[in-house]
Write an enzyme that holds these catalytic residues in place. Sequence first.
Site, PDB file in Angstrom:
ATOM      1  N   GLY A 184      40.546 121.768  43.966  1.00 47.43           N
ATOM      2  CA  GLY A 184      41.979 122.087  43.900  1.00 47.43           C
ATOM      3  C   GLY A 184      42.630 121.991  42.536  1.00 47.43           C
ATOM      4  CD  GLU A 242      43.581 115.363  43.907  1.00 48.78           C
ATOM      5  OE1 GLU A 242      43.090 116.435  43.503  1.00 48.78           O
ATOM      6  OE2 GLU A 242      43.111 114.723  44.857  1.00 48.78           O
ATOM      7  CG  ASP A 265      49.045 114.670  52.492  1.00 47.71           C
ATOM      8  OD1 ASP A 265      49.817 115.604  52.685  1.00 47.71           O
ATOM      9  OD2 ASP A 265      48.593 113.965  53.407  1.00 47.71           O
TER      10      ASP A 265
HETATM   11  P1  IMP Z   1      45.284 112.492  50.229  1.00 44.96           P
HETATM   12  O1  IMP Z   1      44.022 111.721  50.133  1.00 44.96           O
HETATM   13  O2  IMP Z   1      45.824 112.500  51.639  1.00 44.96           O
HETATM   14  O3  IMP Z   1      46.344 112.064  49.237  1.00 44.96           O
HETATM   15  O4  IMP Z   1      44.917 114.001  50.033  1.00 44.96           O
HETATM   16  C1  IMP Z   1      44.961 114.675  48.860  1.00 44.96           C
HETATM   17  C2  IMP Z   1      44.169 115.955  49.024  1.00 44.96           C
HETATM   18  O5  IMP Z   1      44.571 116.641  50.204  1.00 44.96           O
HETATM   19  C3  IMP Z   1      44.452 116.920  47.893  1.00 44.96           C
HETATM   20  O6  IMP Z   1      43.504 116.787  46.882  1.00 44.96           O
HETATM   21  C4  IMP Z   1      44.335 118.267  48.570  1.00 44.96           C
HETATM   22  O7  IMP Z   1      42.994 118.704  48.525  1.00 44.96           O
HETATM   23  C5  IMP Z   1      44.688 118.031  49.996  1.00 44.96           C
HETATM   24  N1  IMP Z   1      46.086 118.441  50.311  1.00 44.96           N
HETATM   25  C6  IMP Z   1      47.103 117.638  50.654  1.00 44.96           C
HETATM   26  N2  IMP Z   1      48.229 118.322  50.873  1.00 44.96           N
HETATM   27  C7  IMP Z   1      47.919 119.625  50.650  1.00 44.96           C
HETATM   28  C8  IMP Z   1      48.694 120.851  50.696  1.00 44.96           C
HETATM   29  O8  IMP Z   1      49.903 120.899  50.983  1.00 44.96           O
HETATM   30  N3  IMP Z   1      48.005 121.982  50.379  1.00 44.96           N
HETATM   31  C9  IMP Z   1      46.677 121.996  50.056  1.00 44.96           C
HETATM   32  N4  IMP Z   1      45.941 120.876  49.995  1.00 44.96           N
HETATM   33  C10 IMP Z   1      46.559 119.701  50.288  1.00 44.96           C
HETATM   34 MG    MG Z   2      42.101 118.325  46.363  1.00 47.88          MG
END
Ligand code: IMP
Ligand code: MG
Length: 184
Positions: free
Chosen positions: A48, A103, A107
Site C-alpha cells: 500500500g 505506511e 486503522d
Molecule cells: P491496522 O493494522 O488496522 O492499523 O491496518 C492498517 C492496514 O489496513 C493498512 O496498511 C492498509 O493495508 C489496511 N487498511 C486500513 N484501512 C484501509 C482503507 O480505508 N483502505 C485500504 N486499506 C486500508
Molecule cells: Mg497496508
Amino acid sequence: MDIDMKNDVGSVLLSEAQINGIVEKLAKRITEDYKNSPNLILLGILKGSVIFFSDLMRKIDIPCQMEFMRVSSYSGTKTTGNINILLDLNRVDIGNCDVLIIEDIIDSGRTLTYLKKYIAGKGARSVRTCTLLDKPSRREVTFVPDYVGAEIPDEFVVGYGLDYNDYYRNLPYIGVLKREIYEK
Ligand code: IMP
Ligand code: MG
C-alpha cells in the site's frame, strides 16, 4: 470482478494536488528532523505505501536508504487482527540505523504497533512511524504515529496505493469506495 475504477469511487477525499502538498510538508519535516542522522532507512510497508513512499523519498533532501517489508492483516475491508510477515527485513547493520517506517494508512493500529516493536527488537538506533492517512476513530490499541499526512473519517478509501482486493491502487487520488462495491 467487474471494476469501473472512477465510478466505484463515490467521492474524492484528497485530490492529486492536495496529496502533493501533504507529501511536501511531511518531507520537509523529515528532512529537518533527520538532518544529523548518519544512517536513515525509510522502511516501506508493501504494497500500500509504494506510491506514497516513492513520492516522499524523492522530496526528502538528505541521504537515506530504502528497505521494504510486506505484512498482511487485511482481508477485503476487514482487519483480521493477526499480522503475518510475508517479506522480512534482512539487514545486519540495523543497530547503526534510524528507521522510519512508511505506511499508507492506520486503522486499528495493530500493524504499526507490531512493526515498531519488531524493528526496535532488532536493535535499531531509533524507530519512528510515518503514515499518509490516519483513521483515529478506528483504533483498537493505543498507537500514536510520529508523522501523519492527514486524519480522515471512518470510510474505506482507495487510490494512491491503497487497495480493495488489490485493485484501485493506480487511481492518482484518494477516494471513498462506494459501500455497494464491498457490501454486495
Ligand atoms: P491496522 O493494522 O488496522 O492499523 O491496518 C492498517 C492496514 O489496513 C493498512 O496498511 C492498509 O493495508 C489496511 N487498511 C486500513 N484501512 C484501509 C482503507 O480505508 N483502505 C485500504 N486499506 C486500508
Ligand atoms: Mg497496508
